[in-house]
Design an enzyme around this catalytic site. Structure first.
Site, PDB file in Angstrom:
ATOM      1  N   SER A  96     -42.793  -8.656   8.072  1.00 43.43           N
ATOM      2  CA  SER A  96     -42.927  -7.921   6.807  1.00 43.43           C
ATOM      3  C   SER A  96     -43.780  -8.770   5.876  1.00 43.43           C
ATOM      4  O   SER A  96     -43.277  -9.635   5.183  1.00 43.43           O
ATOM      5  CB  SER A  96     -41.543  -7.671   6.203  1.00 43.43           C
ATOM      6  OG  SER A  96     -40.683  -7.116   7.168  1.00 43.43           O
ATOM      7  N   LYS A 171     -43.105  -0.704   4.491  1.00 46.83           N
ATOM      8  CA  LYS A 171     -41.942  -1.524   4.852  1.00 46.83           C
ATOM      9  C   LYS A 171     -41.271  -2.091   3.589  1.00 46.83           C
ATOM     10  O   LYS A 171     -40.047  -2.067   3.453  1.00 46.83           O
ATOM     11  CB  LYS A 171     -42.392  -2.650   5.771  1.00 46.83           C
ATOM     12  CG  LYS A 171     -41.367  -3.729   6.034  1.00 46.83           C
ATOM     13  CD  LYS A 171     -40.166  -3.222   6.798  1.00 46.83           C
ATOM     14  CE  LYS A 171     -39.087  -4.286   6.889  1.00 46.83           C
ATOM     15  NZ  LYS A 171     -37.843  -3.755   7.439  1.00 46.83           N
ATOM     16  N   LYS A 240     -37.584 -11.363  -0.528  1.00 45.91           N
ATOM     17  CA  LYS A 240     -39.046 -11.393  -0.347  1.00 45.91           C
ATOM     18  C   LYS A 240     -39.600  -9.968  -0.286  1.00 45.91           C
ATOM     19  O   LYS A 240     -40.571  -9.640  -0.966  1.00 45.91           O
ATOM     20  CB  LYS A 240     -39.394 -12.142   0.950  1.00 45.91           C
ATOM     21  CG  LYS A 240     -40.839 -12.001   1.386  1.00 45.91           C
ATOM     22  CD  LYS A 240     -41.018 -12.177   2.895  1.00 45.91           C
ATOM     23  CE  LYS A 240     -40.338 -11.092   3.689  1.00 45.91           C
ATOM     24  NZ  LYS A 240     -40.635 -11.001   5.095  1.00 45.91           N
TER      25      LYS A 240
END
Ligand code: NAD
Length: 298
Positions: A96, A171, A240
């Site tokens: 990702s 994502k 994140k």
């Protein structure tokens, strides 16, 4: 012969590489010592101990690294992998990553005649182990077509979403929703408990009612209520992803997900080293023992 080099054999990369090696000749590498050997011992993959010994046959490189920082370091930083890969190869970044970084790297790879696709995944360790991930793909049509046979070995749902970098956007946005869902599901258990409904009974209510989500169905029942917190997706990787999505925001009309991000970022300080993301439950008093102080106090 054509071979694939699979780099990054962590919680997700190891089971994905094992699935990939069932259909393609696969060479595996990880910075952590013995990891490649362990994956090779469980599969048809071949372990590589140093990237400088990369076989000539490599024309596909799959990356499953923690973040864009490691991807950049490997491809154009100290690893300088872009200069070691054959022209006409393809790089498939399945971690990702940050969309901007991905676009920059794809342009640099293009300068070396190397194709680049971002193909981050959803479904976690259980779906990685069975080859049933959802895979969100960004890239030029011809590059995506070339990546597809590899992706099909690891995923059961493959969704092309647009140009290079858009897989990473999709994502990050998905994970913003997913993290907000688990936070609100834990919040619901704590509200119900303060009114005398057990967490088990409230989870049953959510899972047979309209409050149902993947967070309530899988994460509450498998990881939060049993208090094992073993989903295999790190809290810091979740933050994140949320930070990437929040960074893409171009309006101020995202107050719900924005405040979930702020709350979960603040809660991180109350958790120990390398918490699992399902430890969000501990911030709501659902852990044992309860964490000291108020996990979510400002
Ligand atoms: P992880 O920390 O378990 O594994 C990362 C692996 O990369 C480690 O084995 C590490 O040694 C290796 N590594 C780091 N730098 C390297 C380098 N330069 N060269 C070779 N190996 C290197 O992480 P993970 O949970 O497997 O997640 C990987 C990616 O997938 C992340 O981007 C994460 O956000 C994403 N993701 C994770 C999950 C999950 O449930 N864990 C689900 C979907 C997506």
């Amino acid at each position: 012969m054509s071979s694939t080099l699979f780099i990054g054999l962590g919680r997700m990369g190891a089971p994905m590489a094992i699935q990939h090696a069932r259909s393609f000749h696969t060479v595996v590498f990880d910075l952590a010592s013995d990891t490649a050997e362990r994956v090779a011992a469980k599969s048809d993959a071949v372990a590589l101990s140093s990237l400088s010994d990369m076989p000539e046959s490599i024309d596909t490189i799959i990356l499953m690294l923690p973040s864009s920082r490691e991807v950049e370091e490997l491809l154009v930083g100290r690893g300088d992998l872009l200069t070691l890969i054959k022209r006409d190869s393809i790089i498939i970044d399945m971690g990702s990553s940050e969309p901007e970084s991905t676009r920059r790297l794809a342009a640099q790879a293009g300068g070396f005649g190397i194709a680049y696709v971002d193909a981050p995944v959803s479904g976690g360790v259980p779906k990685a182990a069975t080859g049933e991930l959802s895979i969100l793909v960004g890239g030029a049509d011809a590059h995506v077509a070339r990546a597809l046979p590899h992706l099909r070995t690891m995923g059961s749902k493959i969704i092309p979403v647009g140009d290079v970098g858009t897989g990473d956007v999709a994502k990050a946005v998905n994970n913003l929703v997913s993290a907000t869902n688990i936070a609100v599901a834990c919040e619901a258990l704590s509200i119900a408990e303060s009114s005398g409904i057990s967490r088990e009974r409230m989870a049953e209510v959510l899972n047979s009612s309209t409050g149902r989500s993947q967070a309530s169905e899988l994460k509450l029942t498998e990881y939060v209520i049993p208090r094992n917190f073993t989903s295999g997706f790190a809290y810091d990787l979740m933050l994140k992803d949320m930070a990437i999505a929040v960074g893409l925001e171009t309006s101020t009309r995202t107050p719900v997900t924005r405040s979930a991000f702020d709350v979960l970022k603040r809660g991180r300080a109350s958790l120990g080293t390398e918490p699992d993301h399902t430890e969000i439950g501990r911030l709501y008093g659902l852990g044992d023992p309860p964490i000291a102080g108020e996990g979510l106090s400002p």
